[in-house]
Design an enzyme around this catalytic site. Structure first.
Site, PDB file in Angstrom:
ATOM      1  CE1 TYR A  17      -3.242  -2.816   0.080  1.00  0.00           C
ATOM      2  CE2 TYR A  17      -3.724  -2.330   2.371  1.00  0.00           C
ATOM      3  CZ  TYR A  17      -3.957  -3.066   1.219  1.00  0.00           C
ATOM      4  OH  TYR A  17      -4.913  -4.050   1.227  1.00  0.00           O
ATOM      5  CB  SER A  68     -14.141  -3.706  -1.095  1.00  0.00           C
ATOM      6  OG  SER A  68     -12.812  -3.593  -1.539  1.00  0.00           O
ATOM      7  N   PRO A  69     -15.981  -3.283   2.152  1.00  0.00           N
ATOM      8  CG  PRO A  69     -15.947  -2.616   4.407  1.00  0.00           C
ATOM      9  CD  PRO A  69     -15.043  -2.874   3.221  1.00  0.00           C
ATOM     10  CB  ILE A  70     -18.844   1.003   1.874  1.00  0.00           C
ATOM     11  CG1 ILE A  70     -17.414   1.527   1.978  1.00  0.00           C
ATOM     12  CG2 ILE A  70     -19.491   0.971   3.232  1.00  0.00           C
ATOM     13  CD1 ILE A  70     -17.341   2.948   2.547  1.00  0.00           C
ATOM     14  N   GLY A 114     -16.978   2.650  -1.965  1.00  0.00           N
ATOM     15  CA  GLY A 114     -17.751   3.901  -1.978  1.00  0.00           C
ATOM     16  C   GLY A 114     -19.114   3.782  -2.651  1.00  0.00           C
ATOM     17  CG  LEU A 136     -22.727  -0.819  -1.006  1.00  0.00           C
ATOM     18  CD1 LEU A 136     -22.160  -1.976  -0.189  1.00  0.00           C
ATOM     19  CD2 LEU A 136     -24.188  -1.088  -1.349  1.00  0.00           C
ATOM     20  CB  THR A 137     -21.260   6.216   0.311  1.00  0.00           C
ATOM     21  OG1 THR A 137     -21.011   6.642  -1.048  1.00  0.00           O
ATOM     22  CG2 THR A 137     -20.019   5.534   0.848  1.00  0.00           C
ATOM     23  N   GLY A 138     -23.941   5.789  -1.586  1.00  0.00           N
ATOM     24  CA  GLY A 138     -25.002   6.518  -2.280  1.00  0.00           C
ATOM     25  C   GLY A 138     -24.508   7.800  -2.935  1.00  0.00           C
ATOM     26  CE  LYS A 139     -17.910   8.836  -1.894  1.00  0.00           C
ATOM     27  NZ  LYS A 139     -16.822   9.362  -1.079  1.00  0.00           N
TER      28      LYS A 139
HETATM   29  N1  LIG Z   1      -6.688  -8.102   0.740  1.00  0.00           N
HETATM   30  C1  LIG Z   1      -6.978  -7.438  -0.349  1.00  0.00           C
HETATM   31  O1  LIG Z   1      -6.723  -7.876  -1.469  1.00  0.00           O
HETATM   32  C2  LIG Z   1      -7.646  -6.105  -0.206  1.00  0.00           C
HETATM   33  C3  LIG Z   1      -8.240  -5.480  -1.331  1.00  0.00           C
HETATM   34  C4  LIG Z   1      -8.890  -4.262  -1.131  1.00  0.00           C
HETATM   35  C5  LIG Z   1      -8.925  -3.688   0.122  1.00  0.00           C
HETATM   36  N2  LIG Z   1      -8.319  -4.296   1.196  1.00  0.00           N
HETATM   37  C6  LIG Z   1      -8.361  -3.709   2.554  1.00  0.00           C
HETATM   38  O2  LIG Z   1      -9.695  -3.377   2.861  1.00  0.00           O
HETATM   39  C7  LIG Z   1      -9.809  -1.984   3.166  1.00  0.00           C
HETATM   40  C8  LIG Z   1     -11.154  -1.464   2.697  1.00  0.00           C
HETATM   41  O3  LIG Z   1     -11.441  -1.789   1.349  1.00  0.00           O
HETATM   42  P1  LIG Z   1     -11.444  -0.689   0.181  1.00  0.00           P
HETATM   43  O4  LIG Z   1     -10.599   0.428   0.577  1.00  0.00           O
HETATM   44  O5  LIG Z   1     -11.152  -1.418  -1.090  1.00  0.00           O
HETATM   45  O6  LIG Z   1     -12.977  -0.250   0.031  1.00  0.00           O
HETATM   46  P2  LIG Z   1     -14.129   0.336   0.975  1.00  0.00           P
HETATM   47  O7  LIG Z   1     -13.727   0.312   2.380  1.00  0.00           O
HETATM   48  O8  LIG Z   1     -15.361  -0.362   0.558  1.00  0.00           O
HETATM   49  O9  LIG Z   1     -14.229   1.846   0.434  1.00  0.00           O
HETATM   50  C9  LIG Z   1     -13.349   2.832   0.859  1.00  0.00           C
HETATM   51  C10 LIG Z   1     -13.581   4.122   0.078  1.00  0.00           C
HETATM   52  O10 LIG Z   1     -14.940   4.529   0.164  1.00  0.00           O
HETATM   53  C11 LIG Z   1     -15.015   5.941   0.350  1.00  0.00           C
HETATM   54  N3  LIG Z   1     -15.572   6.130   1.705  1.00  0.00           N
HETATM   55  C12 LIG Z   1     -15.189   5.510   2.856  1.00  0.00           C
HETATM   56  N4  LIG Z   1     -15.966   5.891   3.897  1.00  0.00           N
HETATM   57  C13 LIG Z   1     -16.842   6.768   3.392  1.00  0.00           C
HETATM   58  C14 LIG Z   1     -17.902   7.507   3.960  1.00  0.00           C
HETATM   59  N5  LIG Z   1     -18.215   7.381   5.239  1.00  0.00           N
HETATM   60  N6  LIG Z   1     -18.616   8.338   3.162  1.00  0.00           N
HETATM   61  C15 LIG Z   1     -18.329   8.465   1.852  1.00  0.00           C
HETATM   62  N7  LIG Z   1     -17.335   7.780   1.251  1.00  0.00           N
HETATM   63  C16 LIG Z   1     -16.605   6.937   2.011  1.00  0.00           C
HETATM   64  C17 LIG Z   1     -13.614   6.492   0.222  1.00  0.00           C
HETATM   65  O11 LIG Z   1     -13.308   6.754  -1.159  1.00  0.00           O
HETATM   66  P3  LIG Z   1     -13.819   8.045  -1.966  1.00  0.00           P
HETATM   67  O12 LIG Z   1     -14.010   9.155  -0.961  1.00  0.00           O
HETATM   68  O13 LIG Z   1     -12.780   8.288  -2.984  1.00  0.00           O
HETATM   69  O14 LIG Z   1     -15.116   7.586  -2.605  1.00  0.00           O
HETATM   70  C18 LIG Z   1     -12.777   5.309   0.649  1.00  0.00           C
HETATM   71  O15 LIG Z   1     -11.491   5.349   0.098  1.00  0.00           O
HETATM   72  C19 LIG Z   1      -8.582  -1.353   2.491  1.00  0.00           C
HETATM   73  O16 LIG Z   1      -8.226  -0.118   3.089  1.00  0.00           O
HETATM   74  C20 LIG Z   1      -7.555  -2.431   2.723  1.00  0.00           C
HETATM   75  O17 LIG Z   1      -7.036  -2.349   4.039  1.00  0.00           O
HETATM   76  C21 LIG Z   1      -7.710  -5.498   1.033  1.00  0.00           C
END
Ligand SMILES: NC(=O)c1ccc[n+]([C@@H]2O[C@H](COP(=O)([O-])OP(=O)(O)OC[C@H]3O[C@@H](n4cnc5c(N)ncnc54)[C@H](OP(=O)(O)O)[C@@H]3O)[C@@H](O)[C@H]2O)c1
Length: 311
Positions: A62, A207-209, A212, A214-217
């Site tokens: 990362y 990637s639980p949202i 982004g 699933l935030t609706g934005k």
């Molecule tokens: N093991 C793996 O292969 C793998 C792969 C992916 C991720 N991960 C891990 O999982 C974590 C989470 O997954 P992810 O980062 O892919 O996706 P995510 O948690 O589903 O989405 C994160 C993104 O959503 C937006 N966001 C987050 N909170 C928000 C809120 N409250 N309101 C509005 N927008 C919001 C932000 O982006 P914007 O503001 O740009 O929209 C943020 O960067 C990563 O940080 C990492 O540690 C692991």
């Protein structure tokens, strides 16, 4: 609690929620340096800690090590105990068991700790067989470099192979970190979630949202920037009814946001969500998924709406 859970990994099953740190330094997907930087990442970390979140997930890749370095810096600035998970990337040139230990030592140095709580293999494609990787992981546990061992993006067969290889060394497989959200339920449909529960392997939901969505934005009219725009162009037109239901359900719980409903759903499914946050506002909203629970009926309705969106 499930009696297949080993004592060594029990702590991971007690963690309800974590913070993802991929955003800390990543320019390619997350545009780090454009609308947020180190100060915003620090604030996301601090707000999460204030909300009682004590588990951070990072990886050596990362931000090319920046995420681990920032985490180290933030850890030194707090007195709170924080559990740290990081990951090994099995690059094709990493052909020996020694490479894993070298990489882990690099991570420990960047984070500034002597041991991590969870060391994960980032993805299953490796020229070193799973058995050898797991032997190296078991040695890392025995040498005290990591408390537990996990995998990530492993399917059932790969996970069972890792589980057995570790068992031969008396080391439990602590976790499988996989993509899981209301817009990606493959692990549920393919039986991986159930198999993890049977084996006492903690499912860490990344990637639980849905990055982004699933935030609706984001919508067809206002798609996310960069690579995400392309990736989600065919899904975005289909998620309106799901987002509407999430809003309605959130209102039933005193005005919880769609993001909070999405994250609460992951908890209700028995997984440990680790949403990434770029700033304090996002971290604070995400932490609002804690302290309340969707009803079983609401989870069922969300499942149905998610099935309809994914058809
Ligand atoms: N093991 C793996 O292969 C793998 C792969 C992916 C991720 N991960 C891990 O999982 C974590 C989470 O997954 P992810 O980062 O892919 O996706 P995510 O948690 O589903 O989405 C994160 C993104 O959503 C937006 N966001 C987050 N909170 C928000 C809120 N409250 N309101 C509005 N927008 C919001 C932000 O982006 P914007 O503001 O740009 O929209 C943020 O960067 C990563 O940080 C990492 O540690 C692991």
């Amino acid at each position: 609690m499930n009696d297949t859970i080993s004592n060594e990994t029990r702590f991971l099953h007690a963690i309800e929620f974590g913070l993802g740190a991929w955003q800390w330094g990543d320019r390619l997907i997350w545009q780090y340096g454009q609308n947020y930087g180190d100060e915003e990442c620090r604030a996301a970390f601090e707000v999460s800690l204030e909300a009682g979140i004590r588990f951070v997930d990072t990886a050596e890749v990362y931000g090319n090590g920046r995420s681990e370095r920032l985490l180290g810096q933030f850890l030194r600035e707090t007195e709170q105990p924080v559990l740290v998970a990081t990951k090994y990337f099995p690059f094709p040139w990493r052909l020996t068991k020694k490479a894993l230990k070298r990489a882990l030592k690099g991570s420990l140095e960047r984070i500034g700790v002597e041991t991590v709580d969870l060391y994960q293999i980032h993805q299953p494609f490796s020229l070193l067989p799973i058995d050898s990787l797991m032997e190296a992981m078991a040695e890392a546990v025995q040498e005290g470099l990591t408390r537990t061992v996990g995998v990530s993006n492993y399917n059932q067969n790969q996970m069972l192979r890792a589980y057995s290889a570790l068992a031969r060394k008396d080391v439990p497989l602590a976790s499988n970190q996989v993509s899981y959200s209301l817009l990606n339920r493959a692990i549920e449909k393919e039986g991986l979630l159930a198999r993890c529960n049977e084996l006492g392997v903690r499912v860490i939901a990344y990637s639980p949202i849905e990055k982004g969505m699933l935030t609706g934005k984001y919508s067809v009219e206002t798609p996310p920037p960069g690579i995400r725009g392309q990736r989600y162009s065919s899904l975005l037109p289909k998620i309106g009814p799901l987002l509407k239901l999430m809003t309605e359900i959130g209102q039933e719980h005193g005005g919880k946001s769609k993001t909070q409903v999405a994250l609460n759903w992951s908890i209700c499914k028995g997984t440990l969500p680790i949403p990434g946050a770029k700033n304090a506002r996002q971290a604070e909203e995400n932490a609002g998924a804690l302290g309340w629970k969707l009803t079983e009926e609401e989870v069922e309705k969300l499942d149905e709406a998610s099935d309809a969106a994914l058809q």
